[in-house]
Scaffold this motif. Structure first.
Motif, PDB file in Angstrom:
ATOM      1  N   SER A 180     -26.455 -24.867 -19.760  1.00 60.54           N
ATOM      2  CA  SER A 180     -26.420 -25.851 -20.843  1.00 60.54           C
ATOM      3  C   SER A 180     -26.980 -27.147 -20.305  1.00 60.54           C
ATOM      4  N   LEU A 181     -27.862 -27.756 -21.070  1.00 60.35           N
ATOM      5  CA  LEU A 181     -28.488 -28.998 -20.627  1.00 60.35           C
ATOM      6  C   LEU A 181     -27.830 -30.221 -21.243  1.00 60.35           C
ATOM      7  N   GLY A 182     -26.747 -29.997 -21.998  1.00 63.46           N
ATOM      8  CA  GLY A 182     -26.058 -31.136 -22.602  1.00 63.46           C
ATOM      9  C   GLY A 182     -26.832 -31.711 -23.776  1.00 63.46           C
ATOM     10  N   ASP A 183     -26.400 -32.830 -24.267  1.00 58.94           N
ATOM     11  CA  ASP A 183     -27.076 -33.440 -25.407  1.00 58.94           C
ATOM     12  C   ASP A 183     -27.403 -34.903 -25.111  1.00 58.94           C
ATOM     13  N   ALA A 184     -27.776 -35.621 -26.137  1.00 59.43           N
ATOM     14  CA  ALA A 184     -28.192 -37.017 -25.964  1.00 59.43           C
ATOM     15  C   ALA A 184     -27.065 -37.872 -25.403  1.00 59.43           C
ATOM     16  N   ILE A 193     -24.511 -29.759 -13.746  1.00 56.66           N
ATOM     17  CA  ILE A 193     -24.574 -30.260 -15.120  1.00 56.66           C
ATOM     18  C   ILE A 193     -23.413 -29.726 -15.953  1.00 56.66           C
ATOM     19  N   LEU A 194     -22.983 -28.514 -15.623  1.00 59.76           N
ATOM     20  CA  LEU A 194     -21.929 -27.910 -16.426  1.00 59.76           C
ATOM     21  C   LEU A 194     -20.620 -28.687 -16.317  1.00 59.76           C
ATOM     22  N   GLU A 195     -20.451 -29.371 -15.160  1.00 59.00           N
ATOM     23  CA  GLU A 195     -19.231 -30.156 -14.987  1.00 59.00           C
ATOM     24  C   GLU A 195     -19.356 -31.537 -15.615  1.00 59.00           C
ATOM     25  N   SER A 196     -20.567 -31.871 -16.038  1.00 59.11           N
ATOM     26  CA  SER A 196     -20.787 -33.198 -16.619  1.00 59.11           C
ATOM     27  C   SER A 196     -20.915 -33.171 -18.129  1.00 59.11           C
ATOM     28  N   CYS A 204     -20.333 -30.478 -26.038  1.00 61.02           N
ATOM     29  CA  CYS A 204     -21.251 -29.552 -25.380  1.00 61.02           C
ATOM     30  C   CYS A 204     -20.502 -28.470 -24.614  1.00 61.02           C
ATOM     31  N   LYS A 205     -19.400 -28.879 -24.010  1.00 61.13           N
ATOM     32  CA  LYS A 205     -18.611 -27.921 -23.239  1.00 61.13           C
ATOM     33  C   LYS A 205     -18.016 -26.860 -24.165  1.00 61.13           C
ATOM     34  N   THR A 206     -17.453 -27.333 -25.268  1.00 59.83           N
ATOM     35  CA  THR A 206     -16.883 -26.406 -26.251  1.00 59.83           C
ATOM     36  C   THR A 206     -17.952 -25.447 -26.769  1.00 59.83           C
TER      37      THR A 206
END
Length: 413
Positions: free
Chosen positions: A164-168, A222-225, A230-232
């Motif tokens: 997952s690259l996360g979001d804005a 990144i997954l921990e950040s 995003c995590k959900t």
RNA sequence: GUGGGCGUAGCUCAACGGUUAGAGCACCGGACUGUGGCUCCGGGGGCUGGGGGUUCAAAUCCCCUCGUCCACCCCA
């Protein structure tokens, strides 16, 4: 020297085209079962579309696009990927009026890269996009569909990797943390990665240089950040995949080459392709539609590399409709043959005539070489009795059959 | 874009710098006058990727170029 094809632009010849056709047919069938419809978009787009979607500092845009100026003075580009044109069409035709759009496409893409096995300048992708669905279940569903496709066309050893690259919200925070970390170990990084610290820090995680791999070993993940949302989302995707019985390995170092990805990204690889081993990849791009001037629309999409998949399943024997070779002996038989062939083909029989004038022996040999399932012989005897001799090339048995029922006999393998 | 390997018959590959560049498979013909696959016999096929150079002599050595493959880069 005679004229050859352009470097990196290949002819797909009979033998291969059947494999390609099969990949497309099965993909379309499965996509349809998942509620997707086909969209056809142009091969040429305004250059600006790709600058804004793929990202101006990506390799694709910086050095791999076929860009030219047309007679009107507009800057146009041969599409290097399929998502941007589909999104453009989605906005242009206001498809967002629909609750959700599930679209697939197939066709050539163009990138000026050094050709290699499984990598060409004109290459073909089958892609699918879900526009207007923010649910993590749609991510998982698309992945399930994709894995099902590879199973159906018998691609062995397809492995799914996700990240997952996360979001804005959370990606900029992570990017900064990573930059800080990388700056701290700058001395151990390769020249390339030192440049990446500012330009594209995520790429450093992907570097194959041993020194860099060692230096980034304890880099922040990144997954921990990820932020809460995003995590959900990511957890839900994984849960849904599990429910569908799809195995996925998590790779927090996997990075995508296009700027528009957010949240879920993935790559499916297969052994036996050398270094160009990704057969499909994609992910979520929740910001792209808005970026291109449409309403905020969450999306998920992927593309499959047809050449690479074709390389993997080339060995599988392709079944074809049985081929019959028609051999007429003498002028009158040839004339009768014209009418018979027309009538039989109208009934769907796959049959070709051997127009040569060699001995029957040589013509039989030719029929065998062409891979004929049956040889149909029309000579004087048969003419008189209104029959043809059908020879089964596999069993070597032969029988005389009337002109009426002959097409039924040779229609079956 | 960078580094490296390889380009010889339709295909897979031989040939120390030295006769007319060979073999297997494939192809065509014959043995077998309306019957393929097996066997035997015969035959056609090559500007040795292209161009330039070194040499008495180049498929072979050197340079350039094109193609291909591998690694990098990147990606489907």
């Amino acid at each position: 020297m005679s004229i050859t094809a352009v470097r990196g632009f290949n002819d797909i010849l009979p033998g291969d085209t059947e494999v390609w056709r099969r990949i497309e047919d099965i993909a379309f069938k499965i996509f349809s079962a998942y509620g997707f419809s086909e969209i056809k978009v142009p091969i040429v787009e305004k250059t600006e579309l790709f600058l804004r979607s793929i990202g101006e500092t990506t390799d694709i845009v910086e050095k791999e696009m076929y860009t030219f100026t047309d007679r009107h003075g507009d800057s146009l580009t041969l599409r290097p990927e399929g998502t941007a044109p589909v999104v453009r069409a989605y906005i242009e035709h206001k498809l967002y009026a629909n609750p959700v759009s599930k679209l697939y496409y197939s066709g050539p893409m163009f990138r000026y890269e050094r050709p290699q096995k499984g990598r060409y300048r004109q290459f073909y992708q089958i892609g699918a996009e879900i526009l207007g669905d923010l649910s993590p279940r749609s991510d998982a569903e698309a992945l399930t569909m994709l894995m099902r496709l590879f199973e159906e066309i018998d691609v062995r050893g397809a492995e799914l990797q996700m990240n997952s690259l996360g979001d804005a919200l959370c990606r900029p925070v992570y990017k900064q943390r990573l930059k800080d970390y990388l700056s701290g170990v700058k001395e151990k990084l390769c020249e390339n990665c030192r440049r990446r610290i500012e330009a594209n820090p995520l790429r450093a995680l992907d570097c194959k240089n041993p020194g860099c791999m060692e230096a980034t070993k304890s880099a922040p993940s990144i997954l921990e950040s990820l932020c809460g949302a995003c995590k959900t989302h990511f957890d839900k995707v994984r849960e849904c995949l599990e429910l569908s019985g799809i195995e996925a390995s998590i790779n927090p170092r996997m990075v995508r080459g296009l700027d528009y990805y957010t949240k879920t990204t993935f790559e499916i690889t297969s052994a036996g392709l050398g270094s160009q081993n990704a057969i499909a990849a994609g992910g979520r791009y929740d910001g792209l539609v808005e970026e291109l001037g449409g309403p905020a629309t969450p999306c998920f999409g992927f593309a499959i590399g047809i050449e690479r998949v074709a390389l993997l399943i080339k060995e599988n024997g392709m079944e074809r409709r049985p081929l019959t070779v028609f051999i007429a002996l003498g002028d009158e038989a040839e004339r009768k043959g014209v009418a018979l062939l027309k009538a039989w083909r109208d009934r769907g029989v796959r049959i070709i005539e051997d127009f040569s004038e060699g001995s029957l022996k040589s013509r039989m040999k030719k029929a065998d070489r062409m891979g004929a399932r049956y040889a149909v012989i029309l000579g004087d005897d048969e003419l008189k009795s209104g029959t043809v001799a059908i020879k089964d090339m596999k069993s070597a048995s032969q029988e005389k059959v009337s002109w009426e029922i002959a097409p039924d006999r040779i229609a079956i393998g």
